[in-house]
Enzyme design. Sequence first.
Site, PDB file in Angstrom:
ATOM      1  N   ARG A   1      26.361 -55.570 -32.568  1.00 45.17           N
ATOM      2  CA  ARG A   1      25.052 -54.799 -33.013  1.00 45.17           C
ATOM      3  C   ARG A   1      25.577 -53.704 -32.845  1.00 45.17           C
ATOM      4  O   ARG A   1      24.972 -52.594 -33.599  1.00 45.17           O
ATOM      5  CB  ARG A   1      23.666 -55.270 -31.272  1.00 45.17           C
ATOM      6  CG  ARG A   1      22.821 -54.389 -31.217  1.00 45.17           C
ATOM      7  CD  ARG A   1      22.101 -54.305 -31.434  1.00 45.17           C
ATOM      8  NE  ARG A   1      20.802 -53.993 -30.804  1.00 45.17           N
ATOM      9  CZ  ARG A   1      21.112 -52.754 -31.595  1.00 45.17           C
ATOM     10  NH1 ARG A   1      21.361 -51.923 -31.713  1.00 45.17           N
ATOM     11  NH2 ARG A   1      19.906 -52.636 -30.052  1.00 45.17           N
TER      12      ARG A   1
ATOM     13  N   ARG B   1      14.539 -66.178 -26.822  1.00 45.42           N
ATOM     14  CA  ARG B   1      14.727 -65.350 -26.847  1.00 45.42           C
ATOM     15  C   ARG B   1      16.436 -65.104 -26.910  1.00 45.42           C
ATOM     16  O   ARG B   1      17.629 -64.643 -26.077  1.00 45.42           O
ATOM     17  CB  ARG B   1      15.216 -64.207 -25.540  1.00 45.42           C
ATOM     18  CG  ARG B   1      13.188 -63.431 -26.029  1.00 45.42           C
ATOM     19  CD  ARG B   1      13.198 -63.095 -26.834  1.00 45.42           C
ATOM     20  NE  ARG B   1      12.076 -61.824 -27.340  1.00 45.42           N
ATOM     21  CZ  ARG B   1      12.052 -60.524 -27.645  1.00 45.42           C
ATOM     22  NH1 ARG B   1      13.431 -59.948 -26.831  1.00 45.42           N
ATOM     23  NH2 ARG B   1      11.085 -59.913 -27.362  1.00 45.42           N
TER      24      ARG B   1
ATOM     25  N   TYR C   1      -0.265 -54.748 -31.179  1.00 43.80           N
ATOM     26  CA  TYR C   1       0.879 -53.905 -31.686  1.00 43.80           C
ATOM     27  C   TYR C   1       0.329 -53.434 -32.894  1.00 43.80           C
ATOM     28  O   TYR C   1       0.547 -51.848 -32.768  1.00 43.80           O
ATOM     29  CB  TYR C   1       1.922 -54.300 -32.230  1.00 43.80           C
ATOM     30  CG  TYR C   1       2.984 -54.695 -30.825  1.00 43.80           C
ATOM     31  CD1 TYR C   1       3.635 -54.323 -30.093  1.00 43.80           C
ATOM     32  CD2 TYR C   1       3.190 -56.764 -30.743  1.00 43.80           C
ATOM     33  CE1 TYR C   1       4.379 -54.910 -28.854  1.00 43.80           C
ATOM     34  CE2 TYR C   1       3.458 -56.683 -29.793  1.00 43.80           C
ATOM     35  CZ  TYR C   1       4.512 -55.992 -29.110  1.00 43.80           C
ATOM     36  OH  TYR C   1       5.653 -56.812 -27.959  1.00 43.80           O
TER      37      TYR C   1
HETATM   38  O1  CP3 Z   1      14.265 -66.038 -28.997  1.00 45.88           O
HETATM   39  C1  CP3 Z   1      15.189 -65.461 -30.074  1.00 45.88           C
HETATM   40  O2  CP3 Z   1      16.491 -65.441 -29.804  1.00 45.88           O
HETATM   41  C2  CP3 Z   1      14.825 -65.264 -31.651  1.00 45.88           C
HETATM   42  C3  CP3 Z   1      15.133 -64.097 -32.037  1.00 45.88           C
HETATM   43  C4  CP3 Z   1      13.754 -62.937 -31.438  1.00 45.88           C
HETATM   44  C5  CP3 Z   1      13.465 -61.475 -31.357  1.00 45.88           C
HETATM   45  N1  CP3 Z   1      12.359 -61.131 -30.735  1.00 45.88           N
HETATM   46  C6  CP3 Z   1      14.779 -60.913 -30.869  1.00 45.88           C
HETATM   47  C7  CP3 Z   1      15.167 -59.088 -30.538  1.00 45.88           C
HETATM   48  C8  CP3 Z   1      12.267 -63.785 -31.318  1.00 45.88           C
HETATM   49  C9  CP3 Z   1      11.579 -65.189 -31.307  1.00 45.88           C
HETATM   50  C10 CP3 Z   1      11.443 -62.315 -30.448  1.00 45.88           C
HETATM   51  C11 CP3 Z   1       9.857 -62.147 -30.245  1.00 45.88           C
HETATM   52  C12 CP3 Z   1       9.192 -61.218 -29.817  1.00 45.88           C
HETATM   53  N2  CP3 Z   1       9.370 -59.559 -30.302  1.00 45.88           N
HETATM   54  C13 CP3 Z   1       8.107 -61.390 -28.849  1.00 45.88           C
HETATM   55  C14 CP3 Z   1       7.639 -62.846 -28.530  1.00 45.88           C
HETATM   56  C15 CP3 Z   1       7.981 -63.491 -27.593  1.00 45.88           C
HETATM   57  C16 CP3 Z   1       8.817 -62.295 -26.044  1.00 45.88           C
HETATM   58  O3  CP3 Z   1       9.845 -62.780 -26.157  1.00 45.88           O
HETATM   59  O4  CP3 Z   1       7.546 -62.559 -25.913  1.00 45.88           O
HETATM   60  C17 CP3 Z   1       8.126 -60.371 -28.806  1.00 45.88           C
HETATM   61  C18 CP3 Z   1       6.548 -59.715 -27.602  1.00 45.88           C
HETATM   62  C19 CP3 Z   1       8.517 -59.331 -29.068  1.00 45.88           C
HETATM   63  C20 CP3 Z   1       7.977 -57.601 -29.380  1.00 45.88           C
HETATM   64  C21 CP3 Z   1      10.348 -56.905 -29.421  1.00 45.88           C
HETATM   65  N3  CP3 Z   1      10.990 -56.988 -29.422  1.00 45.88           N
HETATM   66  C22 CP3 Z   1       9.796 -56.293 -27.990  1.00 45.88           C
HETATM   67  C23 CP3 Z   1       8.183 -56.096 -26.924  1.00 45.88           C
HETATM   68  C24 CP3 Z   1      11.468 -55.902 -27.959  1.00 45.88           C
HETATM   69  C25 CP3 Z   1      11.694 -54.781 -26.964  1.00 45.88           C
HETATM   70  C26 CP3 Z   1      12.431 -55.077 -25.786  1.00 45.88           C
HETATM   71  C27 CP3 Z   1      12.670 -55.901 -25.872  1.00 45.88           C
HETATM   72  O5  CP3 Z   1      12.862 -58.225 -25.506  1.00 45.88           O
HETATM   73  O6  CP3 Z   1      14.230 -56.776 -25.712  1.00 45.88           O
HETATM   74  C28 CP3 Z   1      11.421 -56.352 -29.507  1.00 45.88           C
HETATM   75  C29 CP3 Z   1      13.127 -56.480 -29.481  1.00 45.88           C
HETATM   76  C30 CP3 Z   1      14.446 -56.835 -29.328  1.00 45.88           C
HETATM   77  N4  CP3 Z   1      13.711 -58.692 -30.088  1.00 45.88           N
HETATM   78  C31 CP3 Z   1      15.446 -57.854 -29.743  1.00 45.88           C
HETATM   79  C32 CP3 Z   1      15.627 -58.918 -29.699  1.00 45.88           C
HETATM   80  C33 CP3 Z   1      17.134 -59.456 -29.691  1.00 45.88           C
HETATM   81  C34 CP3 Z   1      16.254 -56.492 -28.079  1.00 45.88           C
HETATM   82  C35 CP3 Z   1      16.977 -55.671 -29.492  1.00 45.88           C
HETATM   83  C36 CP3 Z   1      18.137 -54.985 -29.192  1.00 45.88           C
HETATM   84  O7  CP3 Z   1      19.205 -55.959 -30.273  1.00 45.88           O
HETATM   85  O8  CP3 Z   1      18.402 -54.486 -28.729  1.00 45.88           O
END
Ligand code: CP3
Length: 341
Positions: free
Chosen positions: A39, A26, A153
Amino acid sequence: MSYQNDLIIRAAKGEQVERTPVWLMRQAGRILKEYREVRARLSGFKELVETPELAAEVTIQPVDLLNVDAAIIFSDILVVPEAMGLTYEMVEKKGPHFPKTIETESDLTNLIIPDAYEGLAYTLDAIKITKKELAGRVPIIGFAGAPWTIFSYMIEGGGSKTFSKAKKMLYTNPMLSHKLLEMISDTTIKYLKAQIECGVEIVQVFDSWAGILSEEQYKEFALPYIAKICDSIEEVPVTVFAKGAYFVRREIGQLNCRTIGLDWNMDPIHSRELIGSNKTLQGNLDPCVLYSDFRTIEKKTKEMLDKFKGGPHIANLGHGVYPDIKPDAVRCFIDTVKTYS
Ligand code: CP3
């Protein structure tokens, strides 16, 4: 392609490295104000994911601003269920939501196993642009969710504390469950192969909700599908990160993958005993350590690195970095890894 910095690929292959490579799950995201600025110009998260030039820009930001040893392509694991036919929404401050979910066999007939170049072209284009713009500075990590995590999901329709709806489906309709898991696996294999064709040099499979399953369920509904993915990807090293699945570390150690991600509850020394010396381990600092002062971050990071001395290692946190962690704390972690010997 020749890289100026290919430490992560060599470490993943178990080759000799001058120092431990480091990146953060992340890392491309809200910890950086530069990310938030990009964003803020858009309607939301999905527009960023689906605009290849901008996705490439935020993929490269942590390479420039944090000096990590790899870029991870900016996307989300939820693009896969969407390409299969279930669209998601990213609700501000709440997380993902699927307006339609899978409840019965007949819902499966509306799903497809898409060609990645059609359904997921935006991420593949983002990879191509990133590849060009990075010009070999560091390798790009591709990724996908593991079948069980994606399944959860598609059944739940969003995040959950218990994932009881998804687990209920495994218990009450194992036939449907296996069918859906198979479809997700086949889509994921095609998608990862396309990512590799477009330029990623290493791929990670995120099983974020692995720890919610019992050992018995994990062995029946999760591991075989991860194994199928690992067996199908021979082109680049594969990393498997099954968060919370401490109970199957030995089995995960026998998969056809190169690197195994550990969360912060999996002791590196004990994990090494279970997994053996052949695989590379990745992890596993508690992300919350990055809320402390620099001296503590340095101390805890060094303690972690000491515990991984028994074999090849890629430094990372034990899960994704939290959005309110300060970039300077992340830099302290990264610099400590880079200067450790
Ligand atoms: O790792 C990185 O920097 C690359 C980008 C990346 C994102 N999501 C961007 C994101 C990666 C590899 C993921 C994977 C992801 N997404 C997972 C597996 C990794 C983990 O954390 O367990 C999961 C479970 C998700 C599903 C997901 N996406 C959730 C539950 C959420 C909301 C909660 C949160 O963490 O914000 C997201 C949104 C998300 N994915 C954001 C980002 C940068 C935030 C959205 C925003 O910009 O507001």
